[in-house]
Design an enzyme around this catalytic site. Structure first.
Site, PDB file in Angstrom:
ATOM      1  N   ASP A 117       8.574  35.912  46.671  1.00 34.94           N
ATOM      2  CA  ASP A 117       9.055  35.501  47.708  1.00 34.94           C
ATOM      3  C   ASP A 117      10.509  36.065  47.409  1.00 34.94           C
ATOM      4  O   ASP A 117      11.466  35.540  48.588  1.00 34.94           O
ATOM      5  CB  ASP A 117       9.279  33.428  48.290  1.00 34.94           C
ATOM      6  CG  ASP A 117       8.481  33.302  48.056  1.00 34.94           C
ATOM      7  OD1 ASP A 117       6.899  33.535  48.229  1.00 34.94           O
ATOM      8  OD2 ASP A 117       7.257  32.079  47.690  1.00 34.94           O
ATOM      9  N   GLY A 143       2.330  35.270  50.762  1.00 34.06           N
ATOM     10  CA  GLY A 143       3.138  35.312  51.620  1.00 34.06           C
ATOM     11  C   GLY A 143       4.246  35.871  52.526  1.00 34.06           C
ATOM     12  O   GLY A 143       4.947  35.811  51.906  1.00 34.06           O
ATOM     13  N   HIS A 144       3.450  36.660  52.790  1.00 35.92           N
ATOM     14  CA  HIS A 144       4.826  38.150  52.923  1.00 35.92           C
ATOM     15  C   HIS A 144       5.337  38.168  54.830  1.00 35.92           C
ATOM     16  O   HIS A 144       4.968  38.445  55.749  1.00 35.92           O
ATOM     17  CB  HIS A 144       4.585  39.683  52.701  1.00 35.92           C
ATOM     18  CG  HIS A 144       3.907  39.903  51.279  1.00 35.92           C
ATOM     19  ND1 HIS A 144       3.524  41.067  50.594  1.00 35.92           N
ATOM     20  CD2 HIS A 144       3.746  38.739  50.171  1.00 35.92           C
ATOM     21  CE1 HIS A 144       3.334  40.482  49.301  1.00 35.92           C
ATOM     22  NE2 HIS A 144       3.713  39.086  49.054  1.00 35.92           N
ATOM     23  N   GLN A 156       3.559  38.218  44.566  1.00 37.36           N
ATOM     24  CA  GLN A 156       3.759  37.451  43.538  1.00 37.36           C
ATOM     25  C   GLN A 156       4.810  37.720  42.747  1.00 37.36           C
ATOM     26  O   GLN A 156       5.400  38.819  43.877  1.00 37.36           O
ATOM     27  CB  GLN A 156       2.397  37.030  42.259  1.00 37.36           C
ATOM     28  CG  GLN A 156       1.704  36.082  42.972  1.00 37.36           C
ATOM     29  CD  GLN A 156       0.301  36.535  43.779  1.00 37.36           C
ATOM     30  OE1 GLN A 156      -0.258  37.221  43.350  1.00 37.36           O
ATOM     31  NE2 GLN A 156       0.634  36.179  45.169  1.00 37.36           N
ATOM     32  N   LYS A 201       9.794  40.867  49.676  1.00 37.63           N
ATOM     33  CA  LYS A 201       9.239  42.114  49.239  1.00 37.63           C
ATOM     34  C   LYS A 201       8.219  42.059  51.325  1.00 37.63           C
ATOM     35  O   LYS A 201       8.973  43.823  50.908  1.00 37.63           O
ATOM     36  CB  LYS A 201       7.643  41.620  48.301  1.00 37.63           C
ATOM     37  CG  LYS A 201       8.286  41.083  47.458  1.00 37.63           C
ATOM     38  CD  LYS A 201       6.624  40.672  46.035  1.00 37.63           C
ATOM     39  CE  LYS A 201       6.446  39.895  46.428  1.00 37.63           C
ATOM     40  NZ  LYS A 201       6.939  38.333  46.218  1.00 37.63           N
TER      41      LYS A 201
HETATM   42  P1  GDP Z   1       8.323  37.768  50.023  1.00 32.26           P
HETATM   43  O1  GDP Z   1       6.417  36.719  49.971  1.00 32.26           O
HETATM   44  O2  GDP Z   1       8.482  38.542  48.645  1.00 32.26           O
HETATM   45  O3  GDP Z   1       7.961  39.035  51.092  1.00 32.26           O
HETATM   46  O4  GDP Z   1       8.649  37.196  50.524  1.00 32.26           O
HETATM   47  P2  GDP Z   1       8.116  36.089  51.683  1.00 32.26           P
HETATM   48  O5  GDP Z   1       8.271  36.529  52.832  1.00 32.26           O
HETATM   49  O6  GDP Z   1       7.905  35.219  51.149  1.00 32.26           O
HETATM   50  O7  GDP Z   1      10.497  34.903  51.742  1.00 32.26           O
HETATM   51  C1  GDP Z   1      11.569  35.689  52.322  1.00 32.26           C
HETATM   52  C2  GDP Z   1      12.280  34.890  52.855  1.00 32.26           C
HETATM   53  O8  GDP Z   1      13.235  35.324  53.275  1.00 32.26           O
HETATM   54  C3  GDP Z   1      11.372  35.213  54.387  1.00 32.26           C
HETATM   55  O9  GDP Z   1      11.741  34.154  55.573  1.00 32.26           O
HETATM   56  C4  GDP Z   1      12.056  36.555  55.195  1.00 32.26           C
HETATM   57  O10 GDP Z   1      12.246  36.523  56.260  1.00 32.26           O
HETATM   58  C5  GDP Z   1      13.757  36.359  54.625  1.00 32.26           C
HETATM   59  N1  GDP Z   1      14.736  37.337  54.136  1.00 32.26           N
HETATM   60  C6  GDP Z   1      13.825  38.618  53.820  1.00 32.26           C
HETATM   61  N2  GDP Z   1      15.280  38.921  53.287  1.00 32.26           N
HETATM   62  C7  GDP Z   1      16.021  38.247  53.740  1.00 32.26           C
HETATM   63  C8  GDP Z   1      17.059  38.109  53.941  1.00 32.26           C
HETATM   64  O11 GDP Z   1      18.509  39.511  53.419  1.00 32.26           O
HETATM   65  N3  GDP Z   1      18.274  37.675  53.813  1.00 32.26           N
HETATM   66  C9  GDP Z   1      18.302  36.435  54.713  1.00 32.26           C
HETATM   67  N4  GDP Z   1      18.479  35.391  55.174  1.00 32.26           N
HETATM   68  N5  GDP Z   1      16.358  36.157  54.759  1.00 32.26           N
HETATM   69  C10 GDP Z   1      15.513  37.508  54.588  1.00 32.26           C
HETATM   70  P1  IMO Z   2       3.889  36.977  47.538  1.00 31.39           P
HETATM   71  O1  IMO Z   2       3.553  37.275  47.620  1.00 31.39           O
HETATM   72  C1  IMO Z   2       5.968  32.512  45.103  1.00 31.39           C
HETATM   73  C2  IMO Z   2       3.102  30.824  42.302  1.00 31.39           C
HETATM   74  C3  IMO Z   2       2.660  28.836  42.431  1.00 31.39           C
HETATM   75  C4  IMO Z   2       1.935  28.757  41.363  1.00 31.39           C
HETATM   76  C5  IMO Z   2       1.626  29.523  40.908  1.00 31.39           C
HETATM   77  C6  IMO Z   2       0.245  29.675  40.761  1.00 31.39           C
HETATM   78  O2  IMO Z   2       4.627  35.137  49.256  1.00 31.39           O
HETATM   79  O3  IMO Z   2       5.482  36.459  46.707  1.00 31.39           O
HETATM   80  P2  IMO Z   2      -1.936  30.486  42.220  1.00 31.39           P
HETATM   81  O4  IMO Z   2      -2.679  29.746  44.196  1.00 31.39           O
HETATM   82  O5  IMO Z   2      -1.866  31.866  42.774  1.00 31.39           O
HETATM   83  O6  IMO Z   2      -3.073  30.794  41.284  1.00 31.39           O
HETATM   84  O7  IMO Z   2      -0.574  29.627  41.894  1.00 31.39           O
HETATM   85  O8  IMO Z   2       1.929  30.753  41.211  1.00 31.39           O
HETATM   86  N1  IMO Z   2       2.628  31.883  43.838  1.00 31.39           N
HETATM   87  C7  IMO Z   2       3.350  31.823  44.478  1.00 31.39           C
HETATM   88  N2  IMO Z   2       5.083  31.735  44.352  1.00 31.39           N
HETATM   89  N3  IMO Z   2       5.392  33.289  46.077  1.00 31.39           N
HETATM   90  C8  IMO Z   2       4.060  33.345  45.335  1.00 31.39           C
HETATM   91  O9  IMO Z   2       3.890  34.844  46.635  1.00 31.39           O
HETATM   92  C9  IMO Z   2       3.105  32.964  44.819  1.00 31.39           C
HETATM   93  N4  IMO Z   2       1.645  33.015  44.936  1.00 31.39           N
HETATM   94  C10 IMO Z   2       1.394  32.289  43.713  1.00 31.39           C
HETATM   95  O10 IMO Z   2       2.968  28.608  43.202  1.00 31.39           O
HETATM   96  O11 IMO Z   2       2.890  28.313  40.631  1.00 31.39           O
HETATM   97 MG    MG Z   3       6.331  34.838  50.098  1.00 32.36          MG
END
Ligand code: GDP
Ligand code: IMO
Ligand code: MG
Length: 436
Positions: free
Chosen positions: A18, A45-46, A226, A21
């Site tokens: 998270d 979840g991106h 991840q 990416k």
């Molecule tokens: P990912 O799984 O690595 O793609 O990240 P997620 O989407 O799960 O979580 C990142 C969250 O941070 C998302 O809601 C993005 O919209 C938000 N985000 C990404 N870059 C920035 C930033 O520079 N500032 C803020 N405030 N939010 C950001």
């Molecule tokens: P993105 O791509 C954050 C974590 C789960 C748990 C562990 C194993 O959005 O960064 P799983 O369901 O994969 O067997 O769970 O990995 N986990 C993540 N944490 N971001 C993710 O994906 C994750 N995908 C799995 O919370 O601790």
């Molecule tokens: Mg994510």
């Protein structure tokens, strides 16, 4: 043989997931012809914002929001067909069509309808030692893959008698695992056959497609899900996911050679978060944790779970830099720290075995460990939306420079908001060179 003309880069998580990416991949996509996912599944979840509209990608590469860009799902990914169809439908509602732009590896393994149930059951059996999985059936699907009884996309499209045998064997293995369970294999078979037919137009030899594109001088971005500290080999085992999220996964998960990877970009937040169980040495509690969670909207993009929050951990990013050979970091969410009186950076851990500066394999060393912190002044004027490094408040510049020093890697990109445009690409940086 491989006269790549453009730089193909891998973009992957440098912490516990998270990191943003999705935003970084989306923002870089206009410079690439294709984006390819190499591991994980719909546990990812991106989140990407485009003109205020929110898209959450789970299986489909975050490049899909740009017209004309090919999106490929590699053999290293585990696919829940129903989740894939739902995602395709959601994208269609948002005006994005995947037709002619989506390719799925025929070697990718399928998450069967009952893998989710096994995931939940396995967590319940672990009790106190649960992993805190996303309950998506990811672990059980990879278990079947490694156990050599998995079902691949190509199996759904091939000989039906052979598929029936495979499904029957799988279902009886499942029934042996669950007490008094007598799941009938036939409905599972009928369902996966229907799934296969719906996926058929997207199925391809992804390795071959990538090689053809790269040989034609087209640039490819490899998208990780991840992160390094959740990697099955290099993460905080057993509190990890079941795939290789770090750079090695690119080659095995797509069928491309190491030399195809021209650069590696690690995505790291300006602080640290984690969802699920397992160590998080810089974890905060109380008002400061709440402040970061609320300002950063730190709730899981897939499961909605509140994320655990802590200060930036340079031990972790240094470790990621080493394991992945990071050329640069995309530092995200700097704006979330706006207004804090001071910001802390962890540079080591004080453990029962003394102070350590390298991430340990044995997690017991981290029990009761105290982070060693450097304290830096915060900044009062906002960084939100700033697009040039020199325009950041002096203290924010100083913070980023210090992160670079202690993490041993340059922050080529600094993200100051969730929108594509809210991004700094540092002049003269590795990323600027890759994109030129
Ligand atoms: P990912 O799984 O690595 O793609 O990240 P997620 O989407 O799960 O979580 C990142 C969250 O941070 C998302 O809601 C993005 O919209 C938000 N985000 C990404 N870059 C920035 C930033 O520079 N500032 C803020 N405030 N939010 C950001
Ligand atoms: P993105 O791509 C954050 C974590 C789960 C748990 C562990 C194993 O959005 O960064 P799983 O369901 O994969 O067997 O769970 O990995 N986990 C993540 N944490 N971001 C993710 O994906 C994750 N995908 C799995 O919370 O601790
Ligand atoms: Mg994510």
């Amino acid at each position: 043989m491989y006269g790549w003309m453009k730089t193909n880069i891998a973009v992957l998580g440098a912490q516990w997931g998270d990191e943003g990416k999705g935003k970084i991949v989306d923002m870089l996509t206009p410079h690439f012809s294709a984006v390819a996912r190499y591991q994980g599944g719909h546990n990812a979840g991106h989140t990407v914002y485009v003109n205020g509209k929110k898209f959450v990608l789970h299986l489909i590469p975050s490049g899909i929001l740009h017209d004309g860009v090919m999106c490929l799902i590699g053999n290293g990914v585990v696919i829940d067909p129903q989740a894939l169809f739902t995602e395709v439908e959601e994208l269609a509602r948002g005006g994005i069509t995947v037709d002619g732009r989506l390719k799925i590896s025929e070697k990718a393994h399928i998450i069967l309808p009952y893998h989710r149930e096994l995931d939940v059951l396995s967590e319940a059996r672990r009790g106190e030692r649960k992993i805190g999985t996303t309950s998506r059936g990811i672990g059980p699907a990879y278990e079947d893959k490694i156990g050599r009884r998995g079902i691949r996309v190509c199996d759904l499209l091939g000989d039906r008698t052979a598929l029936a045998d495979e499904v029957r064997e799988n279902v009886s293995a499942r029934n042996r695992m669950i007490k008094d369970s007598t799941l009938d294999w036939k409905p599972v078979f009928d369902q996966v056959v229907a799934f296969g037919e719906r996926m058929r137009p997207w199925v391809a030899d992804v390795s071959l497609s990538l090689h053809a594109m790269m040989a034609a001088g087209k640039a490819v971005m490899f998208e990780g899900a991840q992160a390094t500290l959740l990697d099955i080999d290099h993460g905080t085992y057993p509190f990890v996911t079941s795939s290789n999220a770090s750079v090695g996964g690119v080659c095995t998960g797509l069928g491309v050679p190491p030399r195809a990877i021209g650069g590696v970009l690690g995505v790291a937040k300006a602080y640290t978060t984690r969802v699920g169980e397992g160590p998080l040495p810089t974890e905060l509690s109380g008002a400061l944790a709440d402040r970061l969670r609320e300002s950063g909207q730190e709730y899981g993009a897939s499961t909605g779970r509140p994320r655990r929050c802590g200060w930036y951990d340079a031990v972790v990013v240094r470790y990621s830099a080493r394991v992945n050979g990071l050329d640069a970091v995309a530092l995200t969410k700097l704006d979330v720290l706006d207004g804090l009186p001071e910001v802390l950076i962890c540079t080591g851990y004080q453990t029962s075995a003394g102070t350590i500066a390298d991430f340990p394999a044995d997690l017991r060393l981290l029990t009761g460990a105290e982070p060693v912190y450097e304290r830096m002044p915060g900044w009062s004027s906002p960084t939100k939306g700033i697009t040039e490094f020199d325009r950041l408040p002096a203290e924010a510049q100083q913070y980023v420079r210090r992160l670079e020093d202690v993490s041993g890697v340059d922050c080529s990109i600094i993200s100051t908001g969730s929108d594509r445009r809210e991004t700094i690409v540092k002049k003269g940086s590795a990323v600027e060179r890759w994109l030129s």
